[in-house]
Design an enzyme around this catalytic site. Structure first.
Site, short mmCIF file in Angstrom:
data_model
loop_
_atom_site.label_atom_id
_atom_site.label_comp_id
_atom_site.label_asym_id
_atom_site.label_seq_id
_atom_site.Cartn_x
_atom_site.Cartn_y
_atom_site.Cartn_z
N LYS A 36 21.90 -16.58 3.21
CA LYS A 36 23.05 -16.89 2.35
C LYS A 36 22.59 -17.68 1.12
O LYS A 36 22.98 -17.40 -0.01
CB LYS A 36 24.05 -17.71 3.15
CG LYS A 36 25.43 -17.84 2.53
CD LYS A 36 26.22 -18.83 3.37
CE LYS A 36 27.68 -18.58 3.39
NZ LYS A 36 28.42 -19.57 4.20
N THR A 122 39.02 -30.84 6.15
CA THR A 122 40.19 -31.44 6.80
C THR A 122 39.76 -32.08 8.11
O THR A 122 39.26 -31.40 9.00
CB THR A 122 41.23 -30.34 7.06
OG1 THR A 122 41.48 -29.69 5.82
CG2 THR A 122 42.51 -30.91 7.61
N GLU A 147 40.80 -31.40 0.46
CA GLU A 147 41.02 -30.24 -0.43
C GLU A 147 42.42 -29.70 -0.18
O GLU A 147 42.92 -29.74 0.93
CB GLU A 147 39.96 -29.17 -0.17
CG GLU A 147 39.78 -28.73 1.28
CD GLU A 147 40.69 -27.61 1.73
OE1 GLU A 147 41.34 -27.01 0.86
OE2 GLU A 147 40.74 -27.34 2.94
N LEU A 149 43.12 -26.44 -1.30
CA LEU A 149 42.79 -25.14 -1.91
C LEU A 149 43.42 -24.02 -1.11
O LEU A 149 43.17 -23.88 0.08
CB LEU A 149 41.27 -24.94 -1.93
CG LEU A 149 40.44 -26.07 -2.54
CD1 LEU A 149 38.95 -25.79 -2.34
CD2 LEU A 149 40.76 -26.22 -4.01
N GLU A 151 43.53 -20.17 -0.34
CA GLU A 151 42.61 -19.04 -0.53
C GLU A 151 43.22 -18.00 -1.48
O GLU A 151 44.42 -17.74 -1.44
CB GLU A 151 42.28 -18.40 0.81
CG GLU A 151 41.33 -19.26 1.60
CD GLU A 151 40.91 -18.62 2.91
OE1 GLU A 151 40.93 -17.40 3.02
OE2 GLU A 151 40.55 -19.39 3.81
N LEU A 246 59.01 -20.10 1.22
CA LEU A 246 60.25 -19.68 1.87
C LEU A 246 60.26 -18.17 2.07
O LEU A 246 61.31 -17.60 2.30
CB LEU A 246 61.46 -20.11 1.03
CG LEU A 246 61.87 -21.58 1.11
CD1 LEU A 246 63.08 -21.85 0.24
CD2 LEU A 246 62.18 -22.00 2.55
N CYS A 256 43.77 -22.42 8.08
CA CYS A 256 44.17 -23.84 8.07
C CYS A 256 45.40 -24.18 8.90
O CYS A 256 45.37 -25.10 9.72
CB CYS A 256 44.40 -24.29 6.64
SG CYS A 256 42.91 -24.28 5.65
N ARG A 326 40.64 -14.82 9.49
CA ARG A 326 40.76 -15.88 10.48
C ARG A 326 42.22 -16.18 10.82
O ARG A 326 43.05 -16.36 9.92
CB ARG A 326 40.06 -17.16 10.00
CG ARG A 326 38.55 -17.05 10.07
CD ARG A 326 37.88 -18.28 9.49
NE ARG A 326 38.06 -18.38 8.06
CZ ARG A 326 37.69 -19.44 7.35
NH1 ARG A 326 37.15 -20.48 7.94
NH2 ARG A 326 37.86 -19.45 6.03
#
Ligand code: UDX
Length: 427
Positions: A36, A122, A147, A149, A151, A246, A256, A326
């Site tokens: 990577k 987190t 963060e 953020l 996605e 909503l 998350c 995920r």
């Protein structure tokens, strides 16, 4: 401009490091995966995140950004150390801190004097103070800078945030971290570390509860003949409620919300607090995912047994605009259908390989292929392109023309005019 080490080249680390380099800092991102790292140094971005690739190439070209193997290679010469490591859940929902502890062990003795460790991932409340004890360095401060953020919008969220939260026990450390973001125009909130940690978990748990609430209202709407889209619009005009988050759906998911709400629940349990409201939001979400699967089963032609049926699925990622699978609600719904031995063919613009642990899903390269001979079609991710498909062609391809639109993406009248039975959510 500061020398910054970013430990972890996942979604958060790559976005954080690349954007900090874009702001002019000298950033080194470390990861344990050698391949990577090599690919990143060549400008290859392993994830789909709009705008990230361009900024990463810019950083490599102007020399502000580089990638190395191993945390200590990055941290040795840095003044700030952003920890962007995975925080997977333990079986009981609490956060697995293994990656954090091993990274800290690796860098604690080589950190230059007066370094600041910045927790970006987190983490459960209390982590910063635990890490402070673990490092046993009076000259090194630990700051929490969670963060926010989302996605698919991570670069924008970083450069134009709704707020920057900095939790620190020392004013000097807080001021130094604030200075890193001086080119970003945003409200800065400085708190203690525990509050900053709790802000992140609370924000995600609150949004998840908001979604559970509108999904529950969607079910009620179906029972009383109301339309959840009208109800959501009507309550959203009230600034105390707000119009975002909503959109009813098949159930919430992603990397998350499920993890963070479970972790917050564990934090509450450990603190001796029975957080019934959050616990209920989590169990209701599971029930809602099951309800979505049941809707598909109920939509099959009369007498058609589920194990002899073919169900076409549009959308596999946990939301549109990402390639992330995920905790995808789509995969949860498909899981229920597969458990009943349905044949599932699925199309997603971002997924073209078999999915690990779900190899029974037949992945197709077009929506039309997925719909071929299907007894029902269900939309589980809100990709815009699904609204622009040729539904006449889909109608011809299917055995039984019924669409379950779990994202309320399509126009019911249009579909009905084309001969489909249309089943939306909460309408
Ligand atoms: C979330 C938070 O938004 C972000 O601030 C935090 O840092 C990480 O977690 P993300 O996981 O990228 O970001 O996804 P988000 O866009 O918030 O969506 C989460 C889930 O809620 C998805 O399954 C999505 O489909 C669902 N959702 C979202 C809805 O069903 N309806 C909505 O109106 C919004």
């Amino acid at each position: 401009m500061a020398d910054i080490a970013v430990i972890g080249a996942g979604y958060v680390g790559l976005t954080t490091g690349t954007c900090l380099a874009h702001l002019g800092h000298n950033v080194t991102i470390a990861d344990i995966d050698e391949i990577k790292v090599q690919e990143l140094n060549e400008g290859e971005v392993p994830i789909f995140e709009p705008g990230l690739s361009e900024l990463l190439t810019e950083g490599i070209k102007n020399g502000n950004l580089k990638f190395v193997v191993g945390a200590s290679s990055a941290s040795r010469n840095a003044a700030f150390h952003f920890l962007c490591l995975p925080t997977p859940p333990n079986p009981d929902g609490s956060t697995n801190m293994e990656y954090f502890h091993s990274a800290i062990e690796e860098i604690k003795d080589i950190l230059p004097p007066n370094s600041v460790i910045v927790n970006k991932s987190t983490l459960p409340v209390g982590t910063a103070s635990q890490l402070k004890k673990q490092i046993q360095r009076t000259d090194v401060e630990i700051v929490s800078n969670p963060e926010f953020l989302s996605e698919g919008n991570a670069v924008q969220d970083f450069l134009h945030p709704s707020r920057i939260v900095i939790g620190a026990e020392s004013q000097e450390a807080a001021t130094r971290v604030v200075a890193l973001f001086s080119d970003i125009d945003a409200t800065i909130q400085i708190t203690g570390t525990a509050s900053a940690e709790l802000i992140k978990h609370t924000a995600n748990a609150f949004l998840a509860m908001k979604l559970t609430f509108i999904n529950e209202i969607a079910t009620l709407c179906e029972l009383v003949g109301a339309n959840v889209l009208d109800v959501a619009e009507g309550i959203g005009y009230d600034p105390r409620i707000g119009s975002t988050y909503l959109q009813p759906g098949p159930g919430w998911g992603g990397s998350c919300f499920p993890k963070d709400s479970a972790s917050l629940l564990q934090t509450a349990n450990k603190a001796g607090f029975d957080f019934e409201l959050l616990e209920k939001a989590i169990t209701l979400n599971t029930a809602h995912l099951q309800r979505t699967a049941q809707k598909v089963i109920d939509a099959l032609p009369e007498g058609k047994e589920i194990e002899k049926s073919k169900i076409a699925v549009l959308g596999l990622t946990f939301k549109a605009g990402t390639d992330d699978l995920r905790s995808s609600p789509s995969l949860a719904v498909i899981g229920y259908l597969l458990d009943l031995n349905a044949h599932v063919s699925a199309y997603d613009p971002m997924v073209n390989l078999p999915i690990e642990d779900m190899s029974k899903i037949e992945i197709t390269s077009t929506a039309y292929e997925a719909a071929n001979n299907a007894d029902a079609l269900v939309i589980l991710t809100e990709w815009e392109e699904f609204a622009d498909l040729n539904y006449e062609r889909i109608h011809e391809a299917m055995c039984h023309p019924v669409v379950v639109d779990a994202r309320n993406l399509l126009n019911p009248q249009d579909l009905e005019q084309q001969g489909f039975q249309y089943i939306g959510l909460g309408q």
